[in-house]
Design a protein around this motif. Structure first.
Motif, short mmCIF file in Angstrom:
data_model
loop_
_atom_site.label_atom_id
_atom_site.label_comp_id
_atom_site.label_asym_id
_atom_site.label_seq_id
_atom_site.Cartn_x
_atom_site.Cartn_y
_atom_site.Cartn_z
N GLU A 44 0.83 -1.20 0.00
CA GLU A 44 0.00 0.00 0.00
C GLU A 44 0.87 1.26 0.00
O GLU A 44 0.57 2.23 -0.70
CB GLU A 44 -0.93 0.01 1.22
CG GLU A 44 -2.04 -1.01 1.13
CD GLU A 44 -2.84 -1.13 2.42
OE1 GLU A 44 -2.49 -0.44 3.41
OE2 GLU A 44 -3.79 -1.92 2.43
N GLN A 45 1.95 1.25 0.78
CA GLN A 45 2.86 2.39 0.81
C GLN A 45 3.52 2.60 -0.55
O GLN A 45 3.68 3.74 -1.01
CB GLN A 45 3.93 2.20 1.89
CG GLN A 45 3.41 2.32 3.30
CD GLN A 45 4.45 1.97 4.35
OE1 GLN A 45 5.51 1.45 4.04
NE2 GLN A 45 4.12 2.24 5.61
N LYS A 46 3.89 1.51 -1.22
CA LYS A 46 4.50 1.60 -2.54
C LYS A 46 3.51 2.19 -3.53
O LYS A 46 3.87 3.06 -4.33
CB LYS A 46 4.95 0.21 -2.99
CG LYS A 46 5.70 0.20 -4.29
CD LYS A 46 6.16 -1.20 -4.65
CE LYS A 46 6.90 -1.24 -5.96
NZ LYS A 46 7.30 -2.60 -6.34
N GLU A 47 2.26 1.74 -3.49
CA GLU A 47 1.23 2.28 -4.38
C GLU A 47 0.99 3.76 -4.11
O GLU A 47 0.82 4.55 -5.04
CB GLU A 47 -0.07 1.49 -4.22
CG GLU A 47 -0.01 0.09 -4.78
CD GLU A 47 -1.26 -0.72 -4.50
OE1 GLU A 47 -2.18 -0.20 -3.82
OE2 GLU A 47 -1.31 -1.87 -4.93
N GLN A 48 1.00 4.14 -2.82
CA GLN A 48 0.80 5.54 -2.45
C GLN A 48 1.95 6.39 -2.99
O GLN A 48 1.71 7.47 -3.54
CB GLN A 48 0.71 5.68 -0.92
CG GLN A 48 0.53 7.10 -0.45
CD GLN A 48 -0.81 7.69 -0.83
OE1 GLN A 48 -1.75 6.98 -1.16
NE2 GLN A 48 -0.89 9.00 -0.82
N ARG A 49 3.18 5.92 -2.85
CA ARG A 49 4.34 6.65 -3.38
C ARG A 49 4.23 6.80 -4.90
O ARG A 49 4.51 7.87 -5.45
CB ARG A 49 5.64 5.93 -3.02
CG ARG A 49 6.21 6.37 -1.69
CD ARG A 49 7.58 5.76 -1.46
NE ARG A 49 7.37 4.61 -0.57
CZ ARG A 49 7.70 3.36 -0.82
NH1 ARG A 49 8.33 3.04 -1.91
NH2 ARG A 49 7.44 2.41 0.03
N LYS A 50 3.79 5.73 -5.57
CA LYS A 50 3.65 5.77 -7.02
C LYS A 50 2.59 6.80 -7.43
O LYS A 50 2.78 7.56 -8.38
CB LYS A 50 3.28 4.38 -7.54
CG LYS A 50 3.30 4.25 -9.03
CD LYS A 50 3.05 2.84 -9.48
CE LYS A 50 3.12 2.71 -10.98
NZ LYS A 50 2.91 1.34 -11.43
N ARG A 51 1.46 6.82 -6.70
CA ARG A 51 0.41 7.81 -6.99
C ARG A 51 0.93 9.23 -6.79
O ARG A 51 0.65 10.12 -7.60
CB ARG A 51 -0.81 7.57 -6.10
CG ARG A 51 -1.71 6.47 -6.59
CD ARG A 51 -3.06 6.50 -5.88
NE ARG A 51 -2.96 6.35 -4.44
CZ ARG A 51 -3.04 5.20 -3.78
NH1 ARG A 51 -3.24 4.08 -4.43
NH2 ARG A 51 -2.95 5.17 -2.47
N LEU A 52 1.69 9.45 -5.71
CA LEU A 52 2.23 10.78 -5.45
C LEU A 52 3.22 11.19 -6.53
O LEU A 52 3.23 12.35 -6.97
CB LEU A 52 2.90 10.82 -4.07
CG LEU A 52 1.96 10.74 -2.87
CD1 LEU A 52 2.76 10.65 -1.57
CD2 LEU A 52 1.02 11.93 -2.83
N GLU A 53 4.06 10.27 -6.98
CA GLU A 53 5.01 10.57 -8.05
C GLU A 53 4.28 10.91 -9.35
O GLU A 53 4.65 11.86 -10.05
CB GLU A 53 5.94 9.38 -8.29
CG GLU A 53 6.97 9.18 -7.20
CD GLU A 53 7.79 7.91 -7.38
OE1 GLU A 53 7.61 7.21 -8.40
OE2 GLU A 53 8.61 7.62 -6.49
N MET A 54 3.23 10.13 -9.67
CA MET A 54 2.46 10.39 -10.88
C MET A 54 1.77 11.76 -10.79
O MET A 54 1.71 12.50 -11.78
CB MET A 54 1.44 9.28 -11.12
CG MET A 54 2.06 7.98 -11.55
SD MET A 54 0.87 6.66 -11.74
CE MET A 54 -0.09 7.27 -13.12
N GLU A 55 1.25 12.09 -9.61
CA GLU A 55 0.59 13.38 -9.42
C GLU A 55 1.59 14.52 -9.59
O GLU A 55 1.29 15.52 -10.25
CB GLU A 55 -0.05 13.44 -8.02
CG GLU A 55 -0.73 14.75 -7.71
CD GLU A 55 -1.95 15.03 -8.57
OE1 GLU A 55 -2.28 16.22 -8.74
OE2 GLU A 55 -2.57 14.08 -9.08
N ALA A 56 2.78 14.37 -9.03
CA ALA A 56 3.81 15.40 -9.17
C ALA A 56 4.22 15.55 -10.63
O ALA A 56 4.40 16.67 -11.12
CB ALA A 56 5.03 15.04 -8.31
#
Length: 138
Positions: A44-56
């Motif tokens: 879940e943390q990895k997916e959250q980091r990926k979402r944040l990177e995509m958003e940035a």
């Protein structure tokens, strides 16, 4: 301690309770459950980091667009939402006043109350209107 409960004074030696097969299986099961929970938490943390990177990345890409491209993107989004809500009928879309080309996905050129697909169509329309006005005035 489980095999010889009376052999030593376990309470005086501060030895915890006896280790039975049942207790061992409970411990291994608990460890297994903790390991699974840790894996899911990490996923879940990895997916959250990926979402944040995509958003940035999306923010950076959007910031680099020109104002015209931003307006065009907003118009395309509104059009897509409208088509989804009405069933996607394209017969009622806006068209160029000069050539009749669809303005879907384009930022139209505005002249008075008219919309055009290209500057050339605007120029042709103006020339035609000037010609019509001069004929009407004579």
């Amino acid at each position: 301690m489980a095999d010889h409960p009376d052999k030593y004074n376990y309470s005086k030696a501060l030895v915890p309770g006896p280790l039975t097969a049942e207790l061992e299986s409970k411990k291994t099961e608990k460890k297994r459950a903790q390991k699974v929970a840790k894996k899911t938490r990490e996923k879940e943390q990895k997916e959250q980091r990926k979402r944040l990177e995509m958003e940035a990345e999306e923010k950076k890409r959007f910031a680099s667009l020109s104002d015209r491209e931003k307006r065009a993107q907003a118009a395309e989004k509104r059009l897509a939402e409208h088509q989804a809500s009405t069933g996607g009928d394209l017969s009622n879309t806006r068209r160029c006043w000069q050539c009749g080309e669809s303005l879907v996905g384009k930022v139209p050129f505005q002249y008075l109350d008219f919309s055009f697909c290209t500057p050339r169509c605007v120029q042709e329309h103006r020339k035609a209107n000037v010609a019509n006005r001069s004929r009407a005035g004579n």
